[in-house]
Design a protein around this motif. Structure first.
Motif, PDB file in Angstrom:
ATOM      1  N   ASN A 361      60.279  -9.445  10.317  1.00  0.00           N
ATOM      2  CA  ASN A 361      61.207  -8.610  11.057  1.00  0.00           C
ATOM      3  C   ASN A 361      60.996  -7.190  10.546  1.00  0.00           C
ATOM      4  O   ASN A 361      61.514  -6.806   9.507  1.00  0.00           O
ATOM      5  CB  ASN A 361      62.635  -9.079  10.813  1.00  0.00           C
ATOM      6  N   ASP A 364      63.762  -4.791   9.465  1.00  0.00           N
ATOM      7  CA  ASP A 364      64.679  -5.151   8.393  1.00  0.00           C
ATOM      8  C   ASP A 364      63.983  -5.002   7.037  1.00  0.00           C
ATOM      9  O   ASP A 364      62.782  -4.772   6.964  1.00  0.00           O
ATOM     10  CB  ASP A 364      65.204  -6.577   8.594  1.00  0.00           C
TER      11      ASP A 364
ATOM     12  N   ILE B  88      72.942  -6.953  19.261  1.00  0.00           N
ATOM     13  CA  ILE B  88      72.075  -7.076  18.082  1.00  0.00           C
ATOM     14  C   ILE B  88      71.078  -8.208  18.290  1.00  0.00           C
ATOM     15  O   ILE B  88      69.916  -8.114  17.909  1.00  0.00           O
ATOM     16  CB  ILE B  88      72.916  -7.312  16.807  1.00  0.00           C
ATOM     17  N   MET B 276      78.939 -10.959  10.069  1.00  0.00           N
ATOM     18  CA  MET B 276      77.694 -10.241  10.318  1.00  0.00           C
ATOM     19  C   MET B 276      76.989  -9.814   9.040  1.00  0.00           C
ATOM     20  O   MET B 276      75.769  -9.709   8.991  1.00  0.00           O
ATOM     21  CB  MET B 276      77.945  -9.018  11.206  1.00  0.00           C
ATOM     22  N   ARG B 283      73.145 -13.346   9.681  1.00  0.00           N
ATOM     23  CA  ARG B 283      71.756 -13.046   9.322  1.00  0.00           C
ATOM     24  C   ARG B 283      70.810 -13.513  10.415  1.00  0.00           C
ATOM     25  O   ARG B 283      69.847 -12.854  10.755  1.00  0.00           O
ATOM     26  CB  ARG B 283      71.383 -13.753   8.034  1.00  0.00           C
ATOM     27  N   TYR B 286      70.753 -11.086  13.316  1.00  0.00           N
ATOM     28  CA  TYR B 286      69.895  -9.911  13.060  1.00  0.00           C
ATOM     29  C   TYR B 286      68.421 -10.294  13.122  1.00  0.00           C
ATOM     30  O   TYR B 286      67.586  -9.558  13.640  1.00  0.00           O
ATOM     31  CB  TYR B 286      70.205  -9.305  11.686  1.00  0.00           C
ATOM     32  N   GLY B 290      65.665  -8.783  15.594  1.00  0.00           N
ATOM     33  CA  GLY B 290      64.601  -7.993  14.990  1.00  0.00           C
ATOM     34  C   GLY B 290      63.226  -8.494  15.374  1.00  0.00           C
ATOM     35  O   GLY B 290      62.329  -7.713  15.657  1.00  0.00           O
ATOM     36  N   GLY B 357      68.419  -6.104  17.071  1.00  0.00           N
ATOM     37  CA  GLY B 357      68.102  -6.101  15.655  1.00  0.00           C
ATOM     38  C   GLY B 357      68.909  -5.130  14.824  1.00  0.00           C
ATOM     39  O   GLY B 357      68.977  -5.262  13.612  1.00  0.00           O
ATOM     40  N   VAL B 358      69.498  -4.142  15.480  1.00  0.00           N
ATOM     41  CA  VAL B 358      70.212  -3.095  14.752  1.00  0.00           C
ATOM     42  C   VAL B 358      71.611  -2.929  15.334  1.00  0.00           C
ATOM     43  O   VAL B 358      71.776  -2.944  16.549  1.00  0.00           O
ATOM     44  CB  VAL B 358      69.458  -1.751  14.856  1.00  0.00           C
ATOM     45  N   ARG B 360      76.170  -2.470  13.973  1.00  0.00           N
ATOM     46  CA  ARG B 360      77.190  -2.910  13.023  1.00  0.00           C
ATOM     47  C   ARG B 360      78.528  -3.021  13.726  1.00  0.00           C
ATOM     48  O   ARG B 360      78.824  -2.278  14.665  1.00  0.00           O
ATOM     49  CB  ARG B 360      77.293  -1.903  11.872  1.00  0.00           C
TER      50      ARG B 360
END
Lengths: 515, 413
Positions: A361, A364, B88, B276, B283, B286, B290, B357-358, B360
């Protein structure tokens, strides 16, 4: 076109080409002369620099980013991009075909070169008519309005050549043109190249299939480690000489010492068969039997398209293929590997050949990439222990020598070698019995390769079973204890390291299915 | 953003060789700048608040208005939490407004027409929302239809079903306990005072909890040898946050006390924040966003994660529907109109990436608050709804453009 004077002149001279990437010298003073009207083969192992050289030639790496001169038809070329080189009549056909699957054959041939009629609108009659003429030249009997997705890879390859012809090509470059083709299509393609030669079109063909080189090439240039070794004329070409040139490097010092301590059998695979995911009639992995013992590093050698990755990925939780059958045993017990998590559970790990697409990834950080496959070891009641995760990742950063300011660095910003170390850390942390490493050193510079080999040795010393898939024979010969050869999805032989040599392996790797 | 994080560190590395005193200073500065980079969205909120306080002559910050801000935007913030999770993971949900309307209507049937006890009506309604999520999650995760299509269909389906349930009429007047979800305040529990003691007490507890949590995290990081920010800056930040909480609590206490909506929200932010940041489920979300392939090849059950993500979104959409219905005391056909767009905007203004992937939870909440302050401030100023729309659209565009610019500058993807 092929009178004596022209036959002797060079259409292309690449003089002293040097190309460096950060940390890697990809090409070093490479010189290649191509005579007008010949078929010139460029031979070399994966990573030897063939593709880089062709990218320099075709303007993918523009003038100024390399040293040396490209002289085409007695003029020094300064290509800014691929359009410049095409304007001069140099057309490259890449291994991955650049066709749009939803457009017709004719539309693809004239993409960005549309046949226009009145008011600058596309003249479809002219387009299809011209396309039909080009298709006739390459011997493809298809309607120009057929969609690309409806024809096979072999025919697509011909469409690419027709497209090149439409650009009034003088020098045609084919990068591993038969890698994805069956025998019949390969034959047709090779004959076409000879046919085009008669029409005065010069070709450069990149290949490591020796029989095919012998069939079509007038001369062969061998590249190794980014340097030209020699150019051989047709009459002097022998398989032995090419193989020796391709692999004849100093095998010492490139690989750390490895004294195997081989134990009990840890992995056994029986009659493993997988079919193509879209076309279930094609057998990609054909009744493979193999085993790995603890502490043993086992290599799988095979040419492109032999089914190496297909085997590994179908084994690893059926991540590839359809109609998969066969049995897997870990420590003598049959295990199920129907999903990736089952495969991990059973004790398998698979580090992919394509880190960026399948391994990491990239947005990350190192920490979370390392913990990704084994979060279960860090959680209690579904909550991840952050601190412990940091600690674990930091230990791997130190023990694997991952060069990064901290484990909070994003993996997308690391070099290839360090990315690979993150991938390996991830799988080592998942504590597998058997690690399958697919091209573990692809795109990694020499220093980091040595480190990766050392890690592989350490894992073997710790009693893991290791499978290394690699297209670099010296690498397999340098680190493995035993090597299987794979050809057309079948295991064609198995050699203990003492009996393995590039020659013996290449013979097995090119062994064809009895027909 | 990461540019701001890395660049000053580079300069400290250079400074270390030149001048150790300057080094210490630049190191502090780098932390402050790094935090500003990370909290750019928070600063944007403060700027918007300051701007509209001035433009509205301070009306924006009056206790009653602050209380209103929370209550009026509660349902968008609830949706934003679920939406940022979906985004996300690399998906989108266009159906949340329709689902909110549908569940609001259903809850009207339960609580008003059938006369069920209010709590049973609420629980059943939330269950209906989760079932809607099961339906959509099934198509997205297991059949493999893009979320955009499934939820676009859902937007039509559930809007239609809402109208069917309502049968061309509004359903109204809901039981008081139900209405408290949108309108209620925890007030006068300890008798009547000028400043509600309960609100102040809860604020005090929150501040103490914050201190304990922050110090424990810091200690834990230090014990694992992880780098921590300089102590001075750490304390400064804590004090600033404490002052903000104090002022906010004072405003609420001098009006009607703590809105029930705020309590619901606080619980959600806490729970989903942990999900989150700390849970395996988070995890996995995300990881999927990602790099889906890498996540799959790492043994993550990506389909299951996606499925439960949409079940959760359905649940939160239902909750938002209940809060909205409770606030209006009416389940009507126009309920939830455009909610999905506000929730999506909130997530993106809050820093979520379009490719996934990003993102909050906290960012989405602040993004939602920015939209809320814009709405509220412009309404106070008497700006018409047409201009409000245009301004909000522009803010969304600029926020994402800023984000893209930042990433490009830092050499990210």
């Amino acid at each position: 076109m092929t009178d004596d004077i022209q036959a002797r002149t060079n259409i292309l001279e690449m003089r002293g080409i040097t190309k460096t990437f950060p940390g890697v010298k990809a090409l070093q003073n490479v010189t290649v002369d191509v005579r007008r009207g010949e078929v010139h083969a460029i031979c070399g192992e994966n990573g030897a620099g063939k593709s880089t050289l062709m990218k320099v030639l075709s303007g993918v790496y523009p003038f100024g980013t390399y040293d040396g001169d490209i002289v085409f038809e007695d003029e020094v070329m300064e290509f800014r991009d691929i359009r410049d080189s095409e304007a001069k009549g140099i057309v490259i056909i890449h291994q991955e075909l650049a066709l749009s699957p939803y457009l017709s054959i004719a539309e693809n041939i004239f993409l960005n070169n549309e046949q226009k009629g009145a008011f600058g609108l596309i003249d479809w009659n002219k387009t299809n008519h011209e396309a039909a003429k080009l298709l006739a030249r390459v011997g493809l009997r298809e309607n120009p309005t057929t969609k690309i997705m409806d024809i096979g890879v072999g025919k697509q390859q011909l469409v690419e050549i027709a497209k090149a012809l439409s650009k009034r090509v003088k020098l045609l470059i084919l990068d591993e043109p038969t890698a994805a083709l069956n025998d019949e299509d390969s034959d047709h393609l090779l004959n076409l190249i000879l046919h085009l030669k008669e029409q005065g079109i010069t070709s450069i063909i990149i290949s490591h299939k020796l029989n095919e080189i012998k069939k079509v090439a007038d001369s062969v240039t061998i590249i190794r480690d980014g340097k030209t070794i020699e150019t051989i004329a047709k009459n002097d070409v022998t398989e032995e000489r090419i193989i020796k040139d391709m692999v004849g490097r100093d095998l010492e010092h490139r690989y750390p010492d490895h004294t195997p301590h081989i134990g009990e059998e840890v992995l056994r695979v029986e009659e493993w068969t997988a079919h193509h995911p879209q076309d279930p009639s094609r057998v990609m992995v054909d009744a493979v039997n193999l085993n790995v013992r603890r502490g043993e590093i086992v290599g799988i050698a095979g040419l492109m398209g032999a089914g190496r990755t297909e085997f590994a990925m179908s084994l690893f939780g059926r991540s590839y293929g359809s109609k998969i059958s066969g049995r897997v045993f870990i420590d003598g017990k049959e295990v199920k590997t129907r999903t990736v998590s089952e495969a991990i559970e059973a004790g398998l790990a698979y580090a992919t050949e394509d880190r960026k697409t399948y391994g990491l990834n990239l947005i990350d950080d190192i920490k979370r990439n390392i913990s990704m496959a084994a979060l279960g070891k860090l959680e209690r009641f579904g909550i991840v222990d952050d601190g412990k995760e940091y600690q674990v990742a930091n230990e791997y950063r130190k023990s694997m020598n991952i060069k990064a300011p901290s484990v909070l660095a994003k993996t997308g910003k690391l070099s290839g070698g360090n990315q690979q170390k993150v991938v390996l850390s991830k799988w080592i942390y998942s504590d597998p019995e058997v690690l399958i490493l697919d091209e573990p050193t692809r795109g990694i510079d020499v220093g980091a390769k040595y480190e990766i080999y050392s890690i592989i040795n350490k894992l073997a010393a710790a009693g893991k079973g290791i499978i290394v898939i690699s297209s670099e024979l010296p690498e397999l010969l340098g680190i493995c204890d035993r090597i299987y050869a794979l050809s057309e999805g079948r295991i064609t032989g198995e050699l203990p390291i003492a009996e393995a040599s590039p020659e013996s392996l290449l013979k097995l790797m090119t062994m064809e299915k009895p027909r | 953003m990461s540019d701001l994080e890395t660049k000053p560190t580079d300069s400290t590395a250079a400074g270390a060789q030149v001048n150790p005193i300057e080094n210490k200073f630049t190191e502090r500065l780098s932390h402050i700048l790094g935090d500003l980079g990370k909290n750019g969205i928070f600063i944007a909120l403060i700027l918007v608040v300051v701007l509209f306080s001035i433009l509205t002559n301070g009306i924006l910050l009056r206790p009653q208005n602050i209380s209103n801000l929370i209550v009026q935007n509660g349902y968008i913030l609830v949706l934003a939490i679920g939406m940022v999770m979906v985004i996300i993971a690399g998906h989108i949900d266009l159906s949340v407004g329709s689902v909110a309307a549908f569940v609001g209507a259903i809850s009207g049937v339960f609580a008003v027409q059938w006369g069920l006890p209010w709590w049973l009506a609420v629980v059943l309604s939330l269950l209906v929302g989760a079932l809607v999520g099961v339906w959509q999650g099934f198509w997205i995760a297991f059949v493999g239809i893009p979320a955009f299509i499934v939820t676009l269909a859902g937007m039509l389906i559930f809007r239609g079903l809402a109208l069917v349930v309502l049968g061309n009429a509004n359903i109204g007047s809901f039981p008081d306990e139900y209405r408290a979800l949108g309108n209620g305040f925890l007030t006068n529990v300890f008798g009547e005072y000028a400043l509600d003691p309960l609100t102040l007490g809860i604020a005090a507890i929150a501040i103490v909890a914050l201190f304990v949590q922050q110090f424990r995290t810091r200690a834990a990081r230090q014990s694992y040898g992880q780098e921590v920010e300089p102590f001075g800056w750490f304390i400064t930040k804590l004090v600033l946050v404490t002052v903000a909480i104090g002022l906010f609590a004072w405003a609420l206490a001098s009006y009607k006390g703590i809105p029930v909506t705020l309590i619901v929200l606080a619980v959600l932010v806490l729970v989903y924040g942990i999900v989150m940041n700390r849970s395996t489920f988070g995890r996995h979300i995300y990881a999927i966003g990602g790099n889906l392939h890498a996540a799959e090849l790492s043994g993550i059950k990506t389909r299951n994660v996606t499925f439960w993500l949409f079940v959760n979104m359905g649940f939160l959409a239902a909750l938002a529907g209940l809060i909205f219905t409770a606030r209006l005391n009416l389940a009507g056909p126009k309920a939830g109109d455009g909610f999905e767009l506000e929730a999506i905007s909130a997530a993106f203004i809050g820093g979520a990436a379009v490719q996934g992937g990003v993102g909050r939870i906290g960012g989405a909440i602040i993004g939602g608050l920015i939209i809320g302050v814009l709405n509220n401030g412009m309404s106070i100023m008497g700006i018409g709804i047409e201009w409000q729309q245009a301004v909000k659209g522009l803010v969304l565009l600029l926020a994402v453009a800023f984000d893209v610019y930042n990433k490009r500058r830092s050499g990210g993807r």
